[in-house]
Design a protein around this motif. Structure first.
Motif, PDB file in Angstrom:
ATOM      1  N   UNK A   1       0.831  -1.204   0.000  1.00 30.73           N
ATOM      2  CA  UNK A   1       0.000   0.000   0.000  1.00 30.73           C
ATOM      3  C   UNK A   1       0.869   1.259   0.000  1.00 30.73           C
ATOM      4  N   UNK A   2       1.941   1.262   0.781  1.00 26.62           N
ATOM      5  CA  UNK A   2       2.834   2.420   0.846  1.00 26.62           C
ATOM      6  C   UNK A   2       3.520   2.654  -0.495  1.00 26.62           C
ATOM      7  N   UNK A   3       3.963   1.554  -1.127  1.00 28.73           N
ATOM      8  CA  UNK A   3       4.628   1.698  -2.423  1.00 28.73           C
ATOM      9  C   UNK A   3       3.641   2.139  -3.494  1.00 28.73           C
ATOM     10  N   UNK A   4       2.422   1.606  -3.442  1.00 25.35           N
ATOM     11  CA  UNK A   4       1.404   2.019  -4.399  1.00 25.35           C
ATOM     12  C   UNK A   4       1.112   3.504  -4.315  1.00 25.35           C
ATOM     13  N   UNK A   5       1.124   4.038  -3.113  1.00 28.66           N
ATOM     14  CA  UNK A   5       0.888   5.468  -2.932  1.00 28.66           C
ATOM     15  C   UNK A   5       2.014   6.288  -3.559  1.00 28.66           C
ATOM     16  N   UNK A   6       3.258   5.854  -3.368  1.00 31.79           N
ATOM     17  CA  UNK A   6       4.403   6.598  -3.905  1.00 31.79           C
ATOM     18  C   UNK A   6       4.423   6.544  -5.432  1.00 31.79           C
ATOM     19  N   UNK A   7       4.264   5.345  -5.982  1.00 34.06           N
ATOM     20  CA  UNK A   7       4.284   5.212  -7.440  1.00 34.06           C
ATOM     21  C   UNK A   7       3.072   5.902  -8.056  1.00 34.06           C
ATOM     22  N   UNK A   8       1.941   5.866  -7.345  1.00 30.29           N
ATOM     23  CA  UNK A   8       0.738   6.512  -7.841  1.00 30.29           C
ATOM     24  C   UNK A   8       0.906   8.012  -8.002  1.00 30.29           C
ATOM     25  N   UNK A   9       1.655   8.632  -7.123  1.00 29.31           N
ATOM     26  CA  UNK A   9       1.908  10.076  -7.239  1.00 29.31           C
ATOM     27  C   UNK A   9       2.685  10.371  -8.520  1.00 29.31           C
ATOM     28  N   UNK A  10       3.697   9.550  -8.788  1.00 30.40           N
ATOM     29  CA  UNK A  10       4.478   9.714 -10.023  1.00 30.40           C
ATOM     30  C   UNK A  10       3.593   9.488 -11.245  1.00 30.40           C
ATOM     31  N   UNK A  11       2.777   8.421 -11.193  1.00 27.45           N
ATOM     32  CA  UNK A  11       1.878   8.122 -12.307  1.00 27.45           C
ATOM     33  C   UNK A  11       0.895   9.254 -12.549  1.00 27.45           C
ATOM     34  N   UNK A  12       0.379   9.843 -11.489  1.00 18.69           N
ATOM     35  CA  UNK A  12      -0.586  10.935 -11.619  1.00 18.69           C
ATOM     36  C   UNK A  12       0.048  12.144 -12.305  1.00 18.69           C
ATOM     37  N   UNK A  13       1.277  12.480 -11.906  1.00 15.01           N
ATOM     38  CA  UNK A  13       1.955  13.628 -12.512  1.00 15.01           C
ATOM     39  C   UNK A  13       2.207  13.391 -14.003  1.00 15.01           C
ATOM     40  N   UNK A  14       2.687  12.188 -14.346  1.00 11.51           N
ATOM     41  CA  UNK A  14       2.944  11.872 -15.748  1.00 11.51           C
ATOM     42  C   UNK A  14       1.642  11.825 -16.553  1.00 11.51           C
ATOM     43  N   UNK A  15       0.594  11.260 -15.944  1.00 13.15           N
ATOM     44  CA  UNK A  15      -0.679  11.100 -16.650  1.00 13.15           C
ATOM     45  C   UNK A  15      -1.315  12.438 -16.991  1.00 13.15           C
ATOM     46  N   UNK A  16      -1.210  13.399 -16.081  1.00 18.02           N
ATOM     47  CA  UNK A  16      -1.797  14.715 -16.341  1.00 18.02           C
ATOM     48  C   UNK A  16      -1.137  15.357 -17.563  1.00 18.02           C
ATOM     49  N   UNK A  17       0.194  15.300 -17.618  1.00 16.66           N
ATOM     50  CA  UNK A  17       0.917  15.877 -18.756  1.00 16.66           C
ATOM     51  C   UNK A  17       0.546  15.145 -20.043  1.00 16.66           C
ATOM     52  N   UNK A  18       0.524  13.832 -19.973  1.00 17.45           N
ATOM     53  CA  UNK A  18       0.220  13.017 -21.159  1.00 17.45           C
ATOM     54  C   UNK A  18      -1.190  13.269 -21.675  1.00 17.45           C
TER      55      UNK A  18
END
Length: 350
Positions: free
Chosen positions: A199-216
């Motif tokens: 769960x902790x790792x999912x939260x960290x990677x999810x933040x990165x994914x969210x930032x990339x997804x918004x730009x994309x």
């Protein structure tokens, strides 16, 4: 509604189901060496088997969505299928090989009780999960934004045309989003320290994914988007943020639901932005493949519609039954420590 539109929607639904379901399989596979380490309570091998057991009843069934999407495209839109598979031959071949390698790793990991053997199989699972997770994003970004197609409906670009910066960004989005999706699935389906680490790792990677997804999403929809596709993309972003917030609050169920909905909405926005084209031409819009000029005959589409009406509910009922039957968490303390399971199948978690 025209049958061509109906089948475009059905194919979109199949891809949505594939990415939302197979996405967490890919994420679990990529995270095998990251979360599969000793934690003082359980050995790394037990944690890895706990992770693989969480997807054991589902991964092969999830791939059916891909097979059905490919078959439906071939039957309903043969020109789309031909142009796609000829122009994207190398990346699609790499995806196919990776899926085969992953399947071999999952099925044969427990055939030999050897540490070296299991390490080789684990490497195959990781590579076989990461490559499709990356290349699907590259492929769909190119499809939506347009590729070089001439007046004869043929792709005239090269392999390197597909590896443009925006497409590579799309690949990173799908890779990180699937990893976060998989981590939250592990948190939902396991217990003990692995549950909290995932769960902790999912939260960290999810933040990165969210930032990339918004730009994309902004880049893709700025050139091809409609009001509806922008709205769906915005809802996808909201769902992803909600997933991260619920993960931070410790609710794995709602967090996984949030990433599931985010993926579904994001893929929906791409298909809405694509329609009525199925493969836009970057050379001349008049040379684009559309749902009309790339489709089969009305008779063929009519027969396919009746087949879909009969068999689609059966498939959905079966998959729903599978997920319901294997809904419980996989406990590491219930996994034998001496001999590896015969294969990552339904029997693994019984």
């Amino acid at each position: 509604m025209e049958l061509t539109t109906v089948w475009f929607i059905l194919i979109a639904v199949l891809w949505i189901g594939y990415f939302a379901l197979e996405g967490f399989d890919f994420g679990v596979g990529v995270l095998l060496p990251v979360l599969g380490r000793d934690d003082g309570e359980l050995s790394g091998e037990t944690r890895r088997r706990q992770m693989l057991s969480s997807i054991g009843p589902f991964w092969d069934g999830n791939e059916v969505w891909l097979l059905t999407a490919g078959g439906a495209t071939f039957a309903a839109f043969p020109h789309w299928y031909a142009t796609l598979f000829s122009g994207f031959y190398l990346p699609l071949l790499l995806i196919l090989v990776a899926l085969i390698v992953r399947g071999v790793g999952l099925e044969y990991r427990g055939k030999v009780d050897s540490v070296a053997w299991r390490r080789r199989m684990d490497a195959m699972i990781v590579v076989g999960s990461a490559v499709p997770a990356l290349l699907w994003g590259v492929a769909f970004t190119n499809i939506v934004r347009g590729v070089p197609i001439d007046a004869d409906m043929e792709y005239v670009g090269g392999f390197w045309n597909l590896l443009n910066p925006v497409a590579l960004l799309g690949g990173l989005v799908t890779l990180t989003l699937f990893v976060a999706h998989g981590a939250l699935f592990i948190g939902l389906k396991t217990d003990g320290q692995l549950r909290h680490d995932a769960r902790a790792l999912g939260l960290k990677v999810g933040v990165v994914a969210a930032a990339l997804a918004v730009v994309w999403l902004v880049v893709v929809h700025s050139s091809t988007g409609t009001v509806v596709s922008w709205a769906l993309a915005g809802l996808a972003a909201v769902s992803l943020v909600a997933a991260l917030w619920t993960a931070w609050r410790g609710s794995e169920g709602w967090a996984f639901t949030g990433t599931f909905v985010a993926i579904a909405l994001a893929v929906s926005s791409l298909f809405v932005a694509l329609f009525p084209d199925v493969m836009p031409s970057s050379l001349d819009p008049a040379w684009s493949l559309t749902a009309e000029n790339a489709s089969s005959s009305q008779k063929t589409l009519g027969i396919m519609t009746w087949v879909a009406v009969i068999f689609t509910p059966i498939v959905l009922l079966y998959q729903s039954w599978t997920y319901w039957t294997f809904r419980r968490r996989v406990s590491g303390h219930h996994i034998p420590t001496s001999v590896a399971p015969a294969a990552v199948t339904h029997e693994t978690v019984r």
